[in-house]
Enzyme design. Structure first.
Site, mmCIF file in Angstrom:
data_model
loop_
_atom_site.group_PDB
_atom_site.id
_atom_site.type_symbol
_atom_site.label_atom_id
_atom_site.label_comp_id
_atom_site.label_asym_id
_atom_site.label_seq_id
_atom_site.Cartn_x
_atom_site.Cartn_y
_atom_site.Cartn_z
ATOM 1 N N HIS A 93 -12.101 -66.371 23.242
ATOM 2 C CA HIS A 93 -11.491 -65.923 24.496
ATOM 3 C C HIS A 93 -10.653 -64.681 24.230
ATOM 4 C CE1 HIS A 93 -8.894 -65.841 28.033
ATOM 5 N NE2 HIS A 93 -9.851 -66.522 28.642
ATOM 6 N N GLU A 141 -15.743 -61.186 30.488
ATOM 7 C CA GLU A 141 -14.467 -61.058 31.215
ATOM 8 C C GLU A 141 -13.805 -59.732 30.844
ATOM 9 O OE1 GLU A 141 -12.543 -65.231 32.049
ATOM 10 O OE2 GLU A 141 -12.169 -64.651 29.992
HETATM 11 O O1 G3P Z 1 -10.567 -67.886 30.977
HETATM 12 C C1 G3P Z 1 -10.493 -67.395 32.272
HETATM 13 C C2 G3P Z 1 -9.605 -66.238 32.375
HETATM 14 O O2 G3P Z 1 -9.437 -65.454 31.278
HETATM 15 C C3 G3P Z 1 -9.605 -65.532 33.668
HETATM 16 O O3 G3P Z 1 -8.316 -65.710 34.096
HETATM 17 O O4 G3P Z 1 -6.520 -65.883 35.695
HETATM 18 O O5 G3P Z 1 -8.100 -63.956 35.825
HETATM 19 O O6 G3P Z 1 -8.871 -66.237 36.463
HETATM 20 P P1 G3P Z 1 -7.945 -65.430 35.624
#
Ligand code: G3P
Length: 222
Positions: A93, A141
């Site tokens: 992550h 992400e």
């Molecule tokens: O692991 C999920 C994360 O990194 C995304 O976080 O708070 O933007 O939904 P968020």
């Protein structure tokens, strides 16, 4: 067709720890049952075993090490999370980056124990690299959008499209999640329409006063 996966990472948020972790898991289980959509939860380690024991939704670790049980201090083995009842684990992550060798060791450990591996990546190039290790999922992400309240689906759909193509060019059987700022059913629908198999999200559910309502909205357009 299998249901998309909505995977809720509780991180180390106070609002996602202890009783709140149980409350969010309960909400996730109810919404999953009502909607037929698969909702998983990734709590901190202290809550991992109790949530696996009390709920039937898939529970993931937020990180796992590739080392074997034995003389390792402060590590989390695949063996330990499997014994706790986990369905799988996030790996690499953005808030818990690993070396390439460590990522591979974690994936191999999960595969050896028949648990689900989710390698997180930050762009289409690293998504392709992650796909070369053939995990179950690659979760793209963009770090700058994590926790921002700005959805990757709306702010940067191109990175989703390119990452899905990059992953499938390397290994068509690897599934793709996306995350960062995901908040609504519309964000989830855009991500799925762009070719992903679901989303990875945190703050919109964890920090909400009504996690069940947010979860209901997240699955509403699937
Ligand atoms: O692991 C999920 C994360 O990194 C995304 O976080 O708070 O933007 O939904 P968020």
């Amino acid at each position: 067709m299998t249901s998309p996966l909505i995977l809720v990472n509780l991180k180390t948020y106070r609002e996602g720890t202890g009783n709140r972790a149980h409350m969010i898991a309960q909400a996730a289980q109810l919404v999953a049952q009502d909607s037929g959509v698969t909702i998983g939860i990734a709590p901190g380690y202290i809550d991992l075993h109790p949530l696996c024991h009390h709920f039937s939704i898939p529970v993931y670790a937020q990180h796992v090490d590739g080392c074997e049980p034995g003389a390792n201090t402060g590590h989390i083995t695949v063996d330990a999370i499997k014994t706790a009842g986990a369905a799988g684990s996030l790996i690499n992550h953005s808030e818990r980056r690993l070396t390439l060798a460590e990522i591979e060791a974690s994936v191999r450990g999960l595969q050896a124990h028949k648990l689900i591996s989710v390698i997180c990546s930050n762009n289409e190039t690293t998504s392709a690299g992650a796909a070369a290790l053939v995990p179950d999922y690659v979760a793209i992400e963009p770090p700058e959008l994590i926790g921002s309240g700005v959805s990757v689906s709306k702010a940067n759909p191109e990175i989703i499209r390119k990452s899905v193509a990059a992953v499938h060019a390397v290994s068509p059987k690897v599934k793709v999640l996306t995350g960062a700022g995901i908040q609504t059913g519309e964000c989830v629908k855009i991500a799925v329409d762009l070719g992903t198999d679901g989303v990875l999200l945190a703050s919109s559910v964890v920090k909400s006063k009504e996690p069940a309502a947010v979860l209901r909205d997240l699955v509403s357009k699937l």
